[in-house]
Write an enzyme that holds these catalytic residues in place. Structure first.
Site, PDB file in Angstrom:
ATOM      1  N   VAL A  52     -11.266   0.599  -7.869  1.00  0.00           N
ATOM      2  CA  VAL A  52     -12.386  -0.358  -7.712  1.00  0.00           C
ATOM      3  C   VAL A  52     -13.571   0.359  -6.560  1.00  0.00           C
ATOM      4  O   VAL A  52     -14.548  -0.152  -6.592  1.00  0.00           O
ATOM      5  CB  VAL A  52     -11.902  -1.591  -6.929  1.00  0.00           C
ATOM      6  CG1 VAL A  52     -11.627  -1.248  -5.390  1.00  0.00           C
ATOM      7  CG2 VAL A  52     -13.087  -2.602  -7.010  1.00  0.00           C
ATOM      8  N   ASP A  55      -6.713  -3.493 -12.152  1.00  0.00           N
ATOM      9  CA  ASP A  55      -5.995  -3.137 -11.168  1.00  0.00           C
ATOM     10  C   ASP A  55      -5.604  -1.663 -10.962  1.00  0.00           C
ATOM     11  O   ASP A  55      -5.594  -1.157 -11.926  1.00  0.00           O
ATOM     12  CB  ASP A  55      -4.547  -3.913 -10.849  1.00  0.00           C
ATOM     13  CG  ASP A  55      -3.937  -4.072  -9.803  1.00  0.00           C
ATOM     14  OD1 ASP A  55      -4.307  -5.248  -9.181  1.00  0.00           O
ATOM     15  OD2 ASP A  55      -3.697  -3.217  -9.140  1.00  0.00           O
ATOM     16  N   THR A 113       2.149 -12.484   0.469  1.00  0.00           N
ATOM     17  CA  THR A 113       1.935 -11.752  -0.876  1.00  0.00           C
ATOM     18  C   THR A 113       2.506 -10.044  -0.364  1.00  0.00           C
ATOM     19  O   THR A 113       2.614 -10.234   0.843  1.00  0.00           O
ATOM     20  CB  THR A 113       0.539 -11.578  -1.303  1.00  0.00           C
ATOM     21  OG1 THR A 113      -0.177 -10.797  -0.176  1.00  0.00           O
ATOM     22  CG2 THR A 113      -0.371 -12.674  -1.118  1.00  0.00           C
ATOM     23  N   LYS A 120     -14.541  -7.070   5.829  1.00  0.00           N
ATOM     24  CA  LYS A 120     -14.546  -8.581   5.395  1.00  0.00           C
ATOM     25  C   LYS A 120     -15.658  -9.368   5.742  1.00  0.00           C
ATOM     26  O   LYS A 120     -16.222 -10.221   5.071  1.00  0.00           O
ATOM     27  CB  LYS A 120     -13.202  -9.090   5.611  1.00  0.00           C
ATOM     28  CG  LYS A 120     -12.089  -8.836   5.044  1.00  0.00           C
ATOM     29  CD  LYS A 120     -12.225  -8.910   3.337  1.00  0.00           C
ATOM     30  CE  LYS A 120     -10.727  -8.204   2.946  1.00  0.00           C
ATOM     31  NZ  LYS A 120     -10.800  -8.545   1.266  1.00  0.00           N
ATOM     32  N   TYR A 126     -10.670  -3.754   8.738  1.00  0.00           N
ATOM     33  CA  TYR A 126     -10.530  -4.822   7.776  1.00  0.00           C
ATOM     34  C   TYR A 126     -11.282  -5.851   8.226  1.00  0.00           C
ATOM     35  O   TYR A 126     -12.083  -6.624   7.344  1.00  0.00           O
ATOM     36  CB  TYR A 126      -9.048  -5.219   7.896  1.00  0.00           C
ATOM     37  CG  TYR A 126      -8.502  -6.401   6.883  1.00  0.00           C
ATOM     38  CD1 TYR A 126      -8.420  -6.104   5.437  1.00  0.00           C
ATOM     39  CD2 TYR A 126      -8.497  -7.903   7.250  1.00  0.00           C
ATOM     40  CE1 TYR A 126      -7.826  -6.645   4.548  1.00  0.00           C
ATOM     41  CE2 TYR A 126      -8.220  -8.683   6.240  1.00  0.00           C
ATOM     42  CZ  TYR A 126      -7.971  -8.448   4.899  1.00  0.00           C
ATOM     43  OH  TYR A 126      -7.464  -9.226   4.140  1.00  0.00           O
TER      44      TYR A 126
HETATM   45  P1  NAI Z   1      -1.716  -7.805  -2.932  1.00  0.00           P
HETATM   46  O1  NAI Z   1      -1.444  -6.552  -2.282  1.00  0.00           O
HETATM   47  O2  NAI Z   1      -0.713  -8.899  -3.287  1.00  0.00           O
HETATM   48  O3  NAI Z   1      -2.647  -7.641  -4.148  1.00  0.00           O
HETATM   49  C1  NAI Z   1      -4.056  -6.893  -4.269  1.00  0.00           C
HETATM   50  C2  NAI Z   1      -4.200  -6.165  -5.452  1.00  0.00           C
HETATM   51  O4  NAI Z   1      -5.110  -5.240  -5.430  1.00  0.00           O
HETATM   52  C3  NAI Z   1      -2.740  -5.375  -5.782  1.00  0.00           C
HETATM   53  O5  NAI Z   1      -2.572  -5.645  -7.121  1.00  0.00           O
HETATM   54  C4  NAI Z   1      -3.423  -3.873  -5.767  1.00  0.00           C
HETATM   55  O6  NAI Z   1      -3.027  -3.029  -6.855  1.00  0.00           O
HETATM   56  C5  NAI Z   1      -4.880  -4.123  -6.029  1.00  0.00           C
HETATM   57  N1  NAI Z   1      -5.618  -2.904  -5.401  1.00  0.00           N
HETATM   58  C6  NAI Z   1      -5.555  -2.241  -4.292  1.00  0.00           C
HETATM   59  N2  NAI Z   1      -6.577  -1.498  -4.094  1.00  0.00           N
HETATM   60  C7  NAI Z   1      -7.071  -1.285  -5.256  1.00  0.00           C
HETATM   61  C8  NAI Z   1      -8.179  -0.311  -5.575  1.00  0.00           C
HETATM   62  N3  NAI Z   1      -8.477   0.660  -4.863  1.00  0.00           N
HETATM   63  N4  NAI Z   1      -8.667  -0.716  -6.917  1.00  0.00           N
HETATM   64  C9  NAI Z   1      -8.300  -1.650  -7.655  1.00  0.00           C
HETATM   65  N5  NAI Z   1      -7.292  -2.311  -7.520  1.00  0.00           N
HETATM   66  C10 NAI Z   1      -6.569  -2.454  -5.998  1.00  0.00           C
HETATM   67  O7  NAI Z   1      -2.654  -8.520  -1.890  1.00  0.00           O
HETATM   68  P2  NAI Z   1      -3.216 -10.119  -1.700  1.00  0.00           P
HETATM   69  O8  NAI Z   1      -2.695 -10.473  -0.710  1.00  0.00           O
HETATM   70  O9  NAI Z   1      -3.083 -10.854  -2.986  1.00  0.00           O
HETATM   71  O10 NAI Z   1      -4.798  -9.759  -1.589  1.00  0.00           O
HETATM   72  C11 NAI Z   1      -5.854 -10.307  -2.188  1.00  0.00           C
HETATM   73  C12 NAI Z   1      -7.177 -10.266  -1.681  1.00  0.00           C
HETATM   74  O11 NAI Z   1      -7.120 -11.185  -0.712  1.00  0.00           O
HETATM   75  C13 NAI Z   1      -7.584  -8.861  -0.964  1.00  0.00           C
HETATM   76  O12 NAI Z   1      -8.748  -8.667  -0.819  1.00  0.00           O
HETATM   77  C14 NAI Z   1      -7.121  -9.201   0.563  1.00  0.00           C
HETATM   78  O13 NAI Z   1      -7.763  -8.506   1.674  1.00  0.00           O
HETATM   79  C15 NAI Z   1      -7.578 -10.676   0.842  1.00  0.00           C
HETATM   80  N6  NAI Z   1      -7.010 -11.617   1.716  1.00  0.00           N
HETATM   81  C16 NAI Z   1      -5.452 -11.685   1.597  1.00  0.00           C
HETATM   82  C17 NAI Z   1      -4.899 -12.261   2.760  1.00  0.00           C
HETATM   83  C18 NAI Z   1      -3.318 -12.678   2.769  1.00  0.00           C
HETATM   84  O14 NAI Z   1      -2.763 -13.423   3.678  1.00  0.00           O
HETATM   85  N7  NAI Z   1      -2.644 -12.076   1.836  1.00  0.00           N
HETATM   86  C19 NAI Z   1      -5.406 -13.015   3.592  1.00  0.00           C
HETATM   87  C20 NAI Z   1      -6.883 -13.045   3.597  1.00  0.00           C
HETATM   88  C21 NAI Z   1      -7.706 -12.057   2.436  1.00  0.00           C
END
Ligand code: NAI
Length: 265
Positions: A60, A36, A184, A153, A149
């Protein structure tokens, strides 16, 4: 769910969906590597899971950092069985107002990050391994002020299909999941806009937002032997929201501003 024990790398695994996935995969016996951008959180989460889980910091979007990460994991743990890319950010703004920097930051993390995850996974996975990319409902359903976004996606969905074709000769499966609204840290901002989450839920036939576990369960399935004949698939996990419409964030924010101005007056 039958699966052989494997080394599983979860990028963006320190929070939200990635963290729920890490716990589920560790519970079934996988050796989970949490990578992360927030290295301290990755280490703390790995410590919570206990040995053999390990945490690493990775950006990433940085090809050299990603290569070093996967080389390190290969050297420490041997061939990898599963790679999950959960890293994501969102920078909202209408197309007329979105800065190029915000567009690029979103596309870099969400799409280029997925590309590098697949690229490095392809080098480091054992034959027969699997990759899961976390796309979004917004990869197939547009939202006002979400051009970067949504576009990123949608790109992830096509990337998963191309990767599935290219890696099939080695038995490596590549699938995507499309979460709808999940509570989240990423979506915390949306909860501050009155009515926005309610509108999302009204447009969700099953009548609730998702939990990180709702998504993690399917990712755990996709990275297991039980999904051995699935590749190039995109699974909608959104309570049916793809059948309806996405809330208009700009309209909701405008309503909020009008209400507060009216109240002040
Ligand atoms: P979150 O913010 O809780 O977790 C995302 C994680 O990715 C964090 O730990 C962050 O530090 C890490 N991260 C961010 N940028 C990074 C980078 N450049 N390099 C490495 N790590 C990085 O978000 P969540 O909600 O768990 O999202 C996870 C995935 O699900 C994402 O791809 C998001 O777009 C996708 N998603 C989330 C939705 C939601 O409603 N929460 C809906 C649809 C998709």
């Amino acid at each position: 769910m039958s699966t052989s024990t494997q080394v599983a790398v979860i990028i963006g695994g320190a929070s939200g969906i990635g963290w729920a996935t890490a716990q589920l995969m560790a519970d079934r016996g996988d050796t989970v590597i949490i990578a992360d951008l927030d290295g301290a959180a990755a280490n703390a989460r790995a410590a919570e899971l206990g040995a053999p889980a390990t945490g690493y910091r990775v950006q990433v979007t940085d090809e050299i950092a990603m290569r070093t990460l996967f080389d390190t994991i290969n050297a420490e743990y041997g061939p990898i069985g599963a790679v999950v890319d959960c890293a994501g950010i969102s920078r909202p703004g209408t197309i007329a107002e979105l800065s190029l920097a915000d567009w690029q930051a979103t596309v870099d993390v969400c799409l280029t990050g997925a590309f590098l995850s697949v690229k490095e996974a392809a080098r480091s996975l054992r034959d027969g391994g699997s990759i899961v990319l976390v796309a979004s409902l917004n990869g197939r359903q547009p939202g006002v002020a979400m051009s970067a976004y949504c576009s990123a996606k949608a790109g992830v969905l096509m990337l998963a299909e191309v990767a599935a074709m290219e890696l099939a000769p080695r038995g490596i499966r590549v699938n995507a999941v499309n979460p709808g609204f999940v509570h989240t840290p990423l979506t915390q901002g949306a909860t501050l806009v009155p009515g926005l989450v309610d509108e999302y839920v009204e447009n969700t036939p099953l009548g609730r937002a998702g939990t990180p576990e709702d998504i993690g369960q399917t990712i755990a399935f996709l990275t297991s032997d039980a999904a051995g004949w699935m590749t190039g698939a995109a699974i909608d996990l959104n309570g049916g929201a793809h059948t309806m419409r996405y809330p208009n964030i700009v309209q909701r924010i405008a309503d909020m501003t009008t209400t507060s101005t009216t109240n002040e007056g």
